[in-house]
Scaffold this motif. Sequence first.
Motif, PDB file in Angstrom:
ATOM      1  N   VAL A   1      -7.215   3.365  -3.258  1.00 51.02           N
ATOM      2  CA  VAL A   1      -5.937   2.892  -2.727  1.00 51.02           C
ATOM      3  C   VAL A   1      -4.972   2.658  -3.882  1.00 51.02           C
ATOM      4  O   VAL A   1      -5.341   2.057  -4.900  1.00 51.02           O
ATOM      5  CB  VAL A   1      -6.135   1.575  -1.941  1.00 51.02           C
TER       6      VAL A   1
ATOM      7  N   ILE B   1      -0.819  -6.196   1.167  1.00 48.86           N
ATOM      8  CA  ILE B   1      -2.220  -6.480   0.887  1.00 48.86           C
ATOM      9  C   ILE B   1      -2.265  -7.476  -0.266  1.00 48.86           C
ATOM     10  O   ILE B   1      -1.387  -7.461  -1.140  1.00 48.86           O
ATOM     11  CB  ILE B   1      -2.961  -5.157   0.533  1.00 48.86           C
TER      12      ILE B   1
ATOM     13  N   TYR C   1      -6.145  -1.328   6.348  1.00 51.15           N
ATOM     14  CA  TYR C   1      -4.694  -1.402   6.212  1.00 51.15           C
ATOM     15  C   TYR C   1      -4.074  -0.007   6.350  1.00 51.15           C
ATOM     16  O   TYR C   1      -4.755   1.017   6.231  1.00 51.15           O
ATOM     17  CB  TYR C   1      -4.314  -2.019   4.862  1.00 51.15           C
TER      18      TYR C   1
ATOM     19  N   ILE D   1      -3.544   6.046   0.400  1.00 54.10           N
ATOM     20  CA  ILE D   1      -4.919   5.766   0.827  1.00 54.10           C
ATOM     21  C   ILE D   1      -5.714   7.068   0.758  1.00 54.10           C
ATOM     22  O   ILE D   1      -5.337   8.069   1.378  1.00 54.10           O
ATOM     23  CB  ILE D   1      -4.957   5.201   2.260  1.00 54.10           C
TER      24      ILE D   1
ATOM     25  N   VAL E   1      -1.318   0.871  -4.868  1.00 54.94           N
ATOM     26  CA  VAL E   1      -0.384  -0.130  -4.364  1.00 54.94           C
ATOM     27  C   VAL E   1       0.757  -0.291  -5.361  1.00 54.94           C
ATOM     28  O   VAL E   1       0.635   0.066  -6.540  1.00 54.94           O
ATOM     29  CB  VAL E   1      -1.072  -1.500  -4.155  1.00 54.94           C
TER      30      VAL E   1
ATOM     31  N   VAL F   1       0.845  -1.200   0.000  1.00 50.92           N
ATOM     32  CA  VAL F   1       0.000   0.000   0.000  1.00 50.92           C
ATOM     33  C   VAL F   1       0.878   1.247   0.000  1.00 50.92           C
ATOM     34  O   VAL F   1       1.736   1.418   0.875  1.00 50.92           O
ATOM     35  CB  VAL F   1      -0.944   0.014   1.219  1.00 50.92           C
TER      36      VAL F   1
END
Length: 353
Positions: A307, A332, A326, A298, A309, A295
């Motif tokens: 999100v 994740i 998270y 956010i 990543v 991650v």
Amino acid sequence: MATVEINGLNKSYGGVEVIHSVDLEIENGEFVILVGPSGCGKSTILRMIAGLEDISGGTVSIGDRVVNTLSPKERNIAMVFQNYALYPQMTVAQNLGFSLEISRVPKDEIKRKVDNAAEILSLTPLLSRKPSQLSGGQRQRVAMGRAIVRDPDVFLFDEPLSNLDAKLRGEMRAEIKSLHQRLGSTIVYVTHDQIEAMTMADRIVVLRAGRIEQVGTPLELYEQPNNMFVAGFIGSPSMNFLKGTLSNEGGPSLILADQSKVALSHAAGHEGDVILGIRPQDITIDPKHGTPATVTLIEPTGADTHVSVELAGQTVSCVLPPRFEYELGSEIHLSFKSEHVHYFDPETEQRLA
């Protein structure tokens, strides 16, 4: 109302060609939106339809007339600009009726048309005000009303909502769509905002560098983009693109640069190097079978959480549930909804069947 037909349309400035052999047919009563990034030629095409730009090659027809050599007035079109173009010294009623006055339309006919347009656009209480006394949305409605009173064959809109705030843009989108449904008019509309295009258009024309990339309904462009450009331009947030190799060994999967695998629920129909396209809304959290990612960003929006990543050195955007548990830097595990995956040729960027 009338059809608009564009055949082999070209535009050059000096020796530089900016519009390249554009062909497009717009049906009577159709709402067609031209979209694309800044500088793609959408406003230039609109201005050539209006007669505000000379045509270097090809033809523009409105109804059964080729209008290349006709003045804007002779084309029976009405254009709504993003800056409203209202006369500040005139009242709303005078702004609405001015084009009819200079055309020597009888006064009782002017009043009837002005009153009708004002009623359609909820401007009746504002007829005695001047533009400085109006909000941005009210000014835009006056600009639209000034087009309505002329009973044009075709309405042309050039980014009419770009000066409004987000809430007002949403309200005006609904208002213009409602106006089209009530009048059944032919509308050609230019915007760089693909959300406007998706929510308002019968068909969308996606342009890039003076060429048409794809024409279709909003759903067709969203679900079956011809290439990566259209896939990335239509939809918000934009589609993710992952470089990898398709393999059916041990179950269908996309092998990424770091040799990690994205499992797919069914085979793609071909193997080898591809670019996989997946929309952020079609990615889910799957702790058991998902591919690990880190991650990096956010962004809670209330209804959901956006999100970002890092996945095998590539950034991937996801739209996930609002209660995202998270933190930044967390690992994740993600799964892709394989039925919504698109595959593109790495060299041509065209969609693979």
